[in-house]
Design an enzyme around this catalytic site. Sequence first.
Site, short mmCIF file in Angstrom:
data_model
loop_
_atom_site.label_atom_id
_atom_site.label_comp_id
_atom_site.label_asym_id
_atom_site.label_seq_id
_atom_site.Cartn_x
_atom_site.Cartn_y
_atom_site.Cartn_z
N ILE A 12 50.59 29.38 37.31
CA ILE A 12 49.35 29.55 38.06
C ILE A 12 48.43 30.55 37.37
O ILE A 12 47.22 30.35 37.30
CB ILE A 12 49.65 29.97 39.50
CG1 ILE A 12 50.50 28.91 40.20
CG2 ILE A 12 48.35 30.19 40.29
CD1 ILE A 12 51.01 29.31 41.56
N TYR A 141 63.44 36.92 48.19
CA TYR A 141 62.16 36.57 47.57
C TYR A 141 61.02 36.73 48.59
O TYR A 141 60.02 37.42 48.34
CB TYR A 141 62.20 35.15 47.03
CG TYR A 141 60.85 34.59 46.67
CD1 TYR A 141 60.13 35.11 45.60
CD2 TYR A 141 60.30 33.53 47.39
CE1 TYR A 141 58.88 34.61 45.27
CE2 TYR A 141 59.05 33.01 47.07
CZ TYR A 141 58.35 33.56 46.01
OH TYR A 141 57.12 33.06 45.69
N ARG A 276 70.33 21.82 51.50
CA ARG A 276 70.46 23.18 50.97
C ARG A 276 70.26 24.16 52.12
O ARG A 276 69.35 23.99 52.93
CB ARG A 276 69.42 23.43 49.87
CG ARG A 276 69.64 22.61 48.62
CD ARG A 276 68.57 22.88 47.58
NE ARG A 276 67.24 22.51 48.05
CZ ARG A 276 66.18 22.37 47.26
NH1 ARG A 276 66.31 22.57 45.97
NH2 ARG A 276 65.01 22.04 47.76
#
Length: 323
Positions: A12, A141, A276
């Site tokens: 990005i 995160y 997941r």
Amino acid sequence: MKVFVTGGAGYIGSVCTELLCDAGHEVTVYDNLSQGHRAAVDLRARFILGRPEQPGDIAAAMAAARPEAVLHFAGDILVGESMREPGKYFRNNVGCGLEFLDAAWRCGVRKFVFSSTAATYGLPEQTPIPEDAPQRPVNPYGEAKLMFERMLQWYHRLHGLEFVAFRYFNAAGATDRFGEAHRTETHLIPNVLKVPLGQRPHVEVFGTDYPTPDGTCVRDYIHVVDLARAHILALQPGCCGFYNLGNGNGYSVREVIRACERVTGRAIPAVEKPRRPGDPPRLVASADKARRELGWQPRFPGLEAIVASAWAWHQKHPQGYGD
């Protein structure tokens, strides 16, 4: 304007640097190339090979550039890795982030624009997700990004530093020059495109029993150029606060695979895998605030246009940047 872009050699950051240069800004890119690529830095920008582990390196680079604005993309982004190595994410995304923030304030920077994430919302209670939804991260995160958001608020309150924090949903697509080439690729669209590129025999679908129309996870995809345009709009004076960036449209994993098949003209086999842990069934942004306050409007609202730009770039760069 003089703009300092951290992580400008990443996906990005590289596209944002390109658009900043196109708009006539004077850009300095700071990147340690641990995840980014030197070839992804626009030649019109000044490049500083960062060594953030060395005391004073960030402050010296910022002082030399004397920017009016900082666009902060640098940081680690792998959710799974953050569950295995939480210290790495707090050290790099919070500790080094604080050094960038403090250096910016001390250098008289007027605007700090932060690359945040929808992961700060955790498992959302509603979709589309508004900016005032509860923030309850489910991984280090997202927690590290939320911690930095709080630091921005304190620097604004105590030092008057104007900030914008963009909570991204799923960035995708490419420009003619710069695209997505992570050393560890976890994003769906580039992984799906590896099949028609001949780099993988199939794509893996994690979970087919979610409460969604076809049983697979639904996500909001936004073109990287639209993300970059939002960052440039955020440089206008008086703009401050938190904004979601997404199209407001959700596409399932199977819909993404079918879109890639239509764009590439090739069959893409899929292998079903178990869910997941921690994957929400549906993540879709409400980006009305960015439209209303920034005058931002996505130019690539459709999934196929996003996929087509990514496919064009990957065909030209099948090995990414080659480093």
